[in-house]
Design a protein around this motif. Structure first.
Motif, PDB file in Angstrom:
ATOM      1  N   SER A 208      37.513  32.280  51.085  1.00 38.05           N
ATOM      2  CA  SER A 208      38.472  33.340  50.771  1.00 38.05           C
ATOM      3  C   SER A 208      38.961  33.224  49.334  1.00 38.05           C
ATOM      4  N   ASP A 209      39.299  31.998  48.922  1.00 30.77           N
ATOM      5  CA  ASP A 209      39.764  31.783  47.551  1.00 30.77           C
ATOM      6  C   ASP A 209      38.678  32.114  46.539  1.00 30.77           C
ATOM      7  N   GLN A 210      37.455  31.692  46.811  1.00 27.67           N
ATOM      8  CA  GLN A 210      36.372  31.929  45.866  1.00 27.67           C
ATOM      9  C   GLN A 210      36.016  33.414  45.764  1.00 27.67           C
ATOM     10  N   LEU A 211      36.133  34.135  46.858  1.00 25.65           N
ATOM     11  CA  LEU A 211      35.860  35.575  46.818  1.00 25.65           C
ATOM     12  C   LEU A 211      36.903  36.306  45.980  1.00 25.65           C
ATOM     13  N   ARG A 212      38.138  35.808  46.017  1.00 26.49           N
ATOM     14  CA  ARG A 212      39.171  36.413  45.176  1.00 26.49           C
ATOM     15  C   ARG A 212      38.945  36.095  43.695  1.00 26.49           C
ATOM     16  N   GLN A 213      38.502  34.870  43.421  1.00 24.16           N
ATOM     17  CA  GLN A 213      38.304  34.456  42.034  1.00 24.16           C
ATOM     18  C   GLN A 213      37.004  35.002  41.445  1.00 24.16           C
ATOM     19  N   HIS A 214      35.976  35.112  42.279  1.00 22.24           N
ATOM     20  CA  HIS A 214      34.651  35.532  41.797  1.00 22.24           C
ATOM     21  C   HIS A 214      34.111  36.626  42.724  1.00 22.24           C
ATOM     22  N   PRO A 215      34.747  37.784  42.751  1.00 21.03           N
ATOM     23  CA  PRO A 215      34.439  38.800  43.774  1.00 21.03           C
ATOM     24  C   PRO A 215      33.001  39.313  43.784  1.00 21.03           C
ATOM     25  N   ALA A 239      36.258  40.338  53.812  1.00 18.55           N
ATOM     26  CA  ALA A 239      35.990  40.958  52.513  1.00 18.55           C
ATOM     27  C   ALA A 239      34.898  42.021  52.593  1.00 18.55           C
TER      28      ALA A 239
END
Length: 345
Positions: A208-215, A239
């Motif tokens: 979840s964090d990585q998808l927000r940072q690197h969508p 997502a």
């Protein structure tokens, strides 16, 4: 396999502390008593190990005490000490912590009890034998399937617990495949993590964090097991990226096999537990009888070269799931497809 799992062993204990005495043999003769010290029963595969091991051992005339440490290394040591007091003939240990479990091995061997490291290696302990799968190949299969399907783009690596030696072995296998494409500039590791106690929620939070940072950068995810893959897929689903980002895991859990036929998980690695158990039970009898082991390979535990009895693994996708886990009876076809009428063809 269904018949095997139906065998009930009265000597099994899966709780944290309570133990039950093993049944006595007919005629009063000594029966081999095995202590099976398990780190956890949280994942589906470990429940299978417990049930198949207990049933197979009973069929072979062995009594078994099973303990579950609930991911607590100190508790595991206490449980092993209790098994030693109960005068087990062989200790089979799937360690919670690859380093701390050395004390369990040493205490057992000091008491003259041979030790089998089961599925997970115990570091610097000189166990009598290591019975496990080809864990390096697990990583090779995972990475190989993704490199073929997603030859370019950003990857996430979700490794299991650092306390588990299997994590580093599968990671080595994975990187042996990925290093070439990484050096060629085709694949980039966007981020990597190690998840304590293999907790699914850890994988979910990380993805979840990585998808927000690197969508828009993440194209594939390698997860250390199917539970971690599940957490990753939950995050992808939120997502709206499920089926778009390919995810691989291992263990061939039922839920993972269902995700494979649904298309939300690309691959799992099938580790035939029944073959692992057969080898472990056979080895228990040999060690208890003081017979010499036959082996062709060893593995370093950091200090000692330990005999290694290796079981092969198989990559499972939608294309071969019928010919692997279903044909072997590891899962029933109607359970994987959730209806007997649906076909993969």
């Amino acid at each position: 396999m269904a018949a095997l799992l139906a065998v009930v062993l009265g000597a099994v204990c899966t709780g944290c502390g309570a133990k039950q005495a093993p049944e006595s043999s007919e005629g009063g003769g000594h029966r081999i008593l095995v202590g099976f010290s398990m780190a956890t029963l949280k994942e589906d595969r470990w429940l299978r190990d417990r049930d198949i091991f207990s049933a197979k051992a009973k069929q072979e005339g062995l009594d078994v005490i099973v303990s579950n440490a609930n991911n607590d290394a100190a508790m595991q040591r206490e449980q092993v000490q209790d098994m030693i007091r109960k005068k087990i003939d062989v200790l089979v240990i799937a360690p919670q912590d690859r380093d701390d479990a050395a004390a369990c091995v040493q205490e057992a061997k000091k008491a003259g009890i041979p030790v089998i490291a089961y599925d997970r290696l115990v570091r610097n302990a000189n166990a009598d034998v290591y019975v496990s799968f080809d864990t390096v190949k697990v990583g090779e299969l995972q990475a190989g399937s993704l490199v073929k399907a997603v030859p370019e783009g950003g990857y996430l690596l979700i490794n299991g617990s650092k306390d588990d030696n299997n994590t580093s072995m599968s990671h080595d296998g994975c990187m042996s495949v990925l290093n070439g494409p990484i050096q060629a500039g085709k694949i980039r590791i966007v981020a990597e993590t190690w998840v304590e106690d293999w907790r699914r929620e850890g994988a979910y939070s990380f993805v979840s964090d990585q998808l927000r940072q690197h969508p828009d950068q993440i194209k594939a995810i390698i997860a250390g097991n199917d539970s971690l893959a599940w957490g990753a897929i939950d995050a992808l689903s939120e997502a709206k990226l499920a089926k778009k980002v390919l995810v691989v895991g291992e263990d061939a859990d039922l839920a993972a096999c269902q995700r494979i036929v649904d298309g939300t998980q690309h691959l799992t690695v099938y580790k035939p537990i029944e073959k692992l158990v057969d080898q472990a039970v056979k080895t228990c009898k040999l060690l208890a009888d003081g017979e010499k082991l036959s082996y062709s390979r060893t593995i370093s535990d950091g200090t000692y070269n330990v005999p290694f009895l290796m079981i092969d693994v198989v990559g499972v996708t939608k294309g071969n799931i019928d010919e692997t886990v279903i044909r072997d009876g590891f899962h029933l076809r109607e359970d994987v497809y959730r209806t007997p009428e649906v076909s993969s063809k």
